[in-house]
Motif scaffolding. Structure first.
Motif, PDB file in Angstrom:
ATOM      1  N   PHE A  52       0.758  -1.142   0.040  1.00 46.62           N
ATOM      2  CA  PHE A  52      -0.027   0.034   0.142  1.00 46.62           C
ATOM      3  C   PHE A  52       0.952   1.159  -0.071  1.00 46.62           C
ATOM      4  O   PHE A  52       1.591   1.430   1.051  1.00 46.62           O
ATOM      5  CB  PHE A  52      -0.842  -0.088   1.170  1.00 46.62           C
ATOM      6  CG  PHE A  52      -2.084   0.934   1.044  1.00 46.62           C
ATOM      7  CD1 PHE A  52      -1.899   2.227   0.699  1.00 46.62           C
ATOM      8  CD2 PHE A  52      -3.245   0.630   1.605  1.00 46.62           C
ATOM      9  CE1 PHE A  52      -2.892   3.117   0.571  1.00 46.62           C
ATOM     10  CE2 PHE A  52      -4.425   1.486   1.635  1.00 46.62           C
ATOM     11  CZ  PHE A  52      -4.088   2.567   1.021  1.00 46.62           C
ATOM     12  N   SER A  53       0.760   2.113  -1.070  1.00 45.53           N
ATOM     13  CA  SER A  53       1.544   3.367  -1.098  1.00 45.53           C
ATOM     14  C   SER A  53       0.767   4.447  -1.892  1.00 45.53           C
ATOM     15  O   SER A  53       0.010   4.051  -2.658  1.00 45.53           O
ATOM     16  CB  SER A  53       2.851   2.933  -1.866  1.00 45.53           C
ATOM     17  OG  SER A  53       2.639   2.588  -3.027  1.00 45.53           O
ATOM     18  N   TYR A  54       1.243   5.626  -1.571  1.00 45.84           N
ATOM     19  CA  TYR A  54       0.441   6.746  -2.342  1.00 45.84           C
ATOM     20  C   TYR A  54       1.716   7.859  -1.870  1.00 45.84           C
ATOM     21  O   TYR A  54       2.115   8.029  -0.877  1.00 45.84           O
ATOM     22  CB  TYR A  54      -0.773   6.841  -1.986  1.00 45.84           C
ATOM     23  CG  TYR A  54      -0.923   7.349  -0.464  1.00 45.84           C
ATOM     24  CD1 TYR A  54      -1.049   8.782  -0.097  1.00 45.84           C
ATOM     25  CD2 TYR A  54      -1.253   6.462   0.424  1.00 45.84           C
ATOM     26  CE1 TYR A  54      -1.305   9.151   1.284  1.00 45.84           C
ATOM     27  CE2 TYR A  54      -1.626   6.623   1.750  1.00 45.84           C
ATOM     28  CZ  TYR A  54      -1.458   7.967   2.156  1.00 45.84           C
ATOM     29  OH  TYR A  54      -1.818   8.540   3.746  1.00 45.84           O
ATOM     30  N   PRO A  55       1.838   8.775  -2.946  1.00 49.62           N
ATOM     31  CA  PRO A  55       2.695   9.858  -2.720  1.00 49.62           C
ATOM     32  C   PRO A  55       2.080  11.047  -1.691  1.00 49.62           C
ATOM     33  O   PRO A  55       0.933  11.395  -2.294  1.00 49.62           O
ATOM     34  CB  PRO A  55       3.055  10.299  -4.338  1.00 49.62           C
ATOM     35  CG  PRO A  55       1.687  10.019  -4.796  1.00 49.62           C
ATOM     36  CD  PRO A  55       1.442   8.754  -4.192  1.00 49.62           C
ATOM     37  N   MET A  56       2.846  11.454  -0.830  1.00 54.66           N
ATOM     38  CA  MET A  56       2.254  12.627   0.055  1.00 54.66           C
ATOM     39  C   MET A  56       3.227  13.766  -0.044  1.00 54.66           C
ATOM     40  O   MET A  56       4.323  13.491  -0.218  1.00 54.66           O
ATOM     41  CB  MET A  56       2.078  11.784   1.609  1.00 54.66           C
ATOM     42  CG  MET A  56       1.482  13.096   2.557  1.00 54.66           C
ATOM     43  SD  MET A  56       1.591  12.528   4.231  1.00 54.66           S
ATOM     44  CE  MET A  56       0.314  11.276   4.100  1.00 54.66           C
ATOM     45  N   PHE A  76       4.697   6.407   2.006  1.00 53.51           N
ATOM     46  CA  PHE A  76       3.995   7.725   1.643  1.00 53.51           C
ATOM     47  C   PHE A  76       4.640   8.534   0.623  1.00 53.51           C
ATOM     48  O   PHE A  76       4.395   9.416   0.293  1.00 53.51           O
ATOM     49  CB  PHE A  76       4.155   8.511   3.016  1.00 53.51           C
ATOM     50  CG  PHE A  76       3.213   8.303   3.854  1.00 53.51           C
ATOM     51  CD1 PHE A  76       1.950   7.607   3.852  1.00 53.51           C
ATOM     52  CD2 PHE A  76       3.498   8.843   5.325  1.00 53.51           C
ATOM     53  CE1 PHE A  76       1.001   7.364   4.712  1.00 53.51           C
ATOM     54  CE2 PHE A  76       2.508   8.622   6.216  1.00 53.51           C
ATOM     55  CZ  PHE A  76       1.137   7.735   6.063  1.00 53.51           C
ATOM     56  N   PRO A 123       4.495   5.871  -5.842  1.00 51.87           N
ATOM     57  CA  PRO A 123       3.183   6.024  -6.476  1.00 51.87           C
ATOM     58  C   PRO A 123       2.183   5.264  -6.092  1.00 51.87           C
ATOM     59  O   PRO A 123       2.215   4.037  -5.241  1.00 51.87           O
ATOM     60  CB  PRO A 123       3.756   5.513  -8.166  1.00 51.87           C
ATOM     61  CG  PRO A 123       5.052   5.843  -8.110  1.00 51.87           C
ATOM     62  CD  PRO A 123       5.689   5.554  -6.769  1.00 51.87           C
ATOM     63  N   LEU A 124       0.978   5.456  -6.348  1.00 55.82           N
ATOM     64  CA  LEU A 124      -0.237   4.830  -6.008  1.00 55.82           C
ATOM     65  C   LEU A 124      -0.250   3.139  -6.042  1.00 55.82           C
ATOM     66  O   LEU A 124      -0.019   2.847  -7.291  1.00 55.82           O
ATOM     67  CB  LEU A 124      -1.577   5.340  -6.301  1.00 55.82           C
ATOM     68  CG  LEU A 124      -2.725   4.650  -5.723  1.00 55.82           C
ATOM     69  CD1 LEU A 124      -2.855   4.665  -4.301  1.00 55.82           C
ATOM     70  CD2 LEU A 124      -3.967   5.253  -6.504  1.00 55.82           C
ATOM     71  N   ARG A 125      -0.227   2.350  -5.037  1.00 60.55           N
ATOM     72  CA  ARG A 125      -0.370   0.988  -5.242  1.00 60.55           C
ATOM     73  C   ARG A 125      -0.995   0.268  -3.962  1.00 60.55           C
ATOM     74  O   ARG A 125      -0.799   0.545  -2.813  1.00 60.55           O
ATOM     75  CB  ARG A 125       1.018   0.507  -5.376  1.00 60.55           C
ATOM     76  CG  ARG A 125       1.025  -1.081  -5.539  1.00 60.55           C
ATOM     77  CD  ARG A 125       2.463  -1.815  -5.790  1.00 60.55           C
ATOM     78  NE  ARG A 125       3.292  -1.325  -4.682  1.00 60.55           N
ATOM     79  CZ  ARG A 125       4.563  -1.976  -4.833  1.00 60.55           C
ATOM     80  NH1 ARG A 125       5.104  -2.878  -5.638  1.00 60.55           N
ATOM     81  NH2 ARG A 125       5.336  -1.699  -3.673  1.00 60.55           N
ATOM     82  N   LYS A 126      -2.109  -0.584  -4.437  1.00 58.47           N
ATOM     83  CA  LYS A 126      -2.752  -1.226  -3.165  1.00 58.47           C
ATOM     84  C   LYS A 126      -2.863  -2.938  -3.756  1.00 58.47           C
ATOM     85  O   LYS A 126      -3.621  -3.067  -4.755  1.00 58.47           O
ATOM     86  CB  LYS A 126      -4.231  -0.874  -3.035  1.00 58.47           C
ATOM     87  CG  LYS A 126      -4.280   0.522  -2.641  1.00 58.47           C
ATOM     88  CD  LYS A 126      -5.461   1.146  -2.437  1.00 58.47           C
ATOM     89  CE  LYS A 126      -5.845   2.583  -2.157  1.00 58.47           C
ATOM     90  NZ  LYS A 126      -7.118   2.938  -1.840  1.00 58.47           N
ATOM     91  N   MET A 129      -7.213  -2.569  -6.890  1.00 61.41           N
ATOM     92  CA  MET A 129      -6.972  -1.885  -5.860  1.00 61.41           C
ATOM     93  C   MET A 129      -7.666  -3.010  -4.644  1.00 61.41           C
ATOM     94  O   MET A 129      -8.807  -3.329  -4.646  1.00 61.41           O
ATOM     95  CB  MET A 129      -7.472  -0.853  -5.701  1.00 61.41           C
ATOM     96  CG  MET A 129      -6.879   0.343  -6.434  1.00 61.41           C
ATOM     97  SD  MET A 129      -5.107   0.583  -5.968  1.00 61.41           S
ATOM     98  CE  MET A 129      -4.887   1.806  -7.251  1.00 61.41           C
TER      99      MET A 129
END
Length: 310
Positions: free
Chosen positions: A139-143, A215, A218-221, A237
């Motif tokens: 689970f990642s996303y750029p903050m 954080f 790139p977005l990944r689930k 996702m």
């Protein structure tokens, strides 16, 4: 139907996910005040209302324990955002408080309530997969690291506390037992808070899982499960689970692929419905005291393992 009060009516998770869930199942939100800077008076005032049965607590992580205790003191059931608290001892204290008051407190973990998650549990508990070997989840996303967001300082305490549950708890529920070992590595910001962490958890009996949260990627689930007689792939996702129908694919040893059809659902609405059933004694919590304390213990140990040594 439960009548709700909300700590922080302007919170993103409430406005985007919980408010629609309450509306969908016909629960009433009686009051959803926001604090005035450092003035928490509106929350205290809300707790004096007799027409509120339960409180949803989406406050920053460091405020979960204190304000959940205050809600319990006021005789309200509590649905508190994850992580329930910042330590196993704090979480145990909340469950002790709720039990002594005859109230319910649950961690707001929506994923297990989606039909696709239930299909995964059924697969793992059955015999068709053979022996479970490993699970993996990301689970990642750029903050924006300059945003001042509470999740990247001591108030939120990092990526593991914020999104680790989605990569660790599925396998915690599948294993149904305490972890027996773990290892991890973390990238921390200038405040000492993890902005990325990857690790391995040994659930015993030959079953382990890996996780990575970030954080700063790139977005990944993603989630998958490996066993002696099948590889379980969950396309798209995996959190919270799609509102439209979806499929799970199981690759077999002979190269064939089984397709499992899964209904769609609003996982948040399913969670709130389950909370009501737990409050009324119709159902036992899927992610209750035992599971929350197991998770809190794992998070605490992973932070200890990855903290800079003094």
């Amino acid at each position: 139907m439960i009548r709700w009060g909300v700590f922080g009516g302007s919170s993103r998770i409430y406005t985007s996910s919980l408010k629609p869930a309450f509306d969908q199942i016909g629960h009433t939100v009686v009051d959803a005040p926001s604090r005035r800077g450092d003035d928490f008076g509106p929350y205290a005032e809300m707790l004096t209302r007799s027409d509120i049965d339960a409180v949803y607590n989406p406050l920053p992580n460091h405020l979960h324990a204190a304000w959940s205790h205050r809600a319990l003191d006021a005789g309200k059931h509590v649905l508190c955002e994850k992580p329930l608290t910042m330590s196993p001892d704090e979480s145990a204290g909340l469950f002790d408080h709720a039990e002594s008051a005859g109230l319910t407190i649950l961690e707001a973990y929506m994923w297990p309530h989606h039909p696709r998650a239930r299909a995964i549990f059924d697969l793992a508990a059955g015999t068709s997969l053979g022996s479970l070997q490993s699970g993996r989840a990301s689970f990642s996303y750029p903050m924006d690291m300059s945003s001042g967001d509470h999740r990247i300082d001591a108030r939120g305490a990092g990526a593991l506390f914020d999104i680790g549950i989605y990569c660790i708890a599925p396998f915690l529920l599948i294993a149904g037992r305490d972890a027996v070992g773990m290892a991890a590595t973390a990238t921390r910001n200038e405040l000492g808070v993890d902005i990325a962490m990857a690790g391995w958890i040994n659930w015993g009996e030959g079953f382990s899982s890996t996780f990575d949260v970030s954080f700063d990627a790139p977005l990944r689930k993603q989630m998958a499960l490996s066993a002696s007689h099948g590889l379980v792939n969950i396309p798209g996702m995996h959190v919270p689970g799609p509102e439209e129908p979806s499929e799970i694919y199981v690759e077999r040893r002979d190269g064939s692929v089984d397709t499992i059809e899964c209904a769609g659902a609003n996982a948040y609405a399913e969670m709130v419905s389950h909370f009501e059933a737990a409050v009324t004694g119709v159902e036992q919590p899927i992610f209750g005291r035992r599971e929350s304390l197991r998770l809190a213990t794992i998070l605490d140990e992973l932070h200890r393992l990855t903290s800079p040594k003094s």
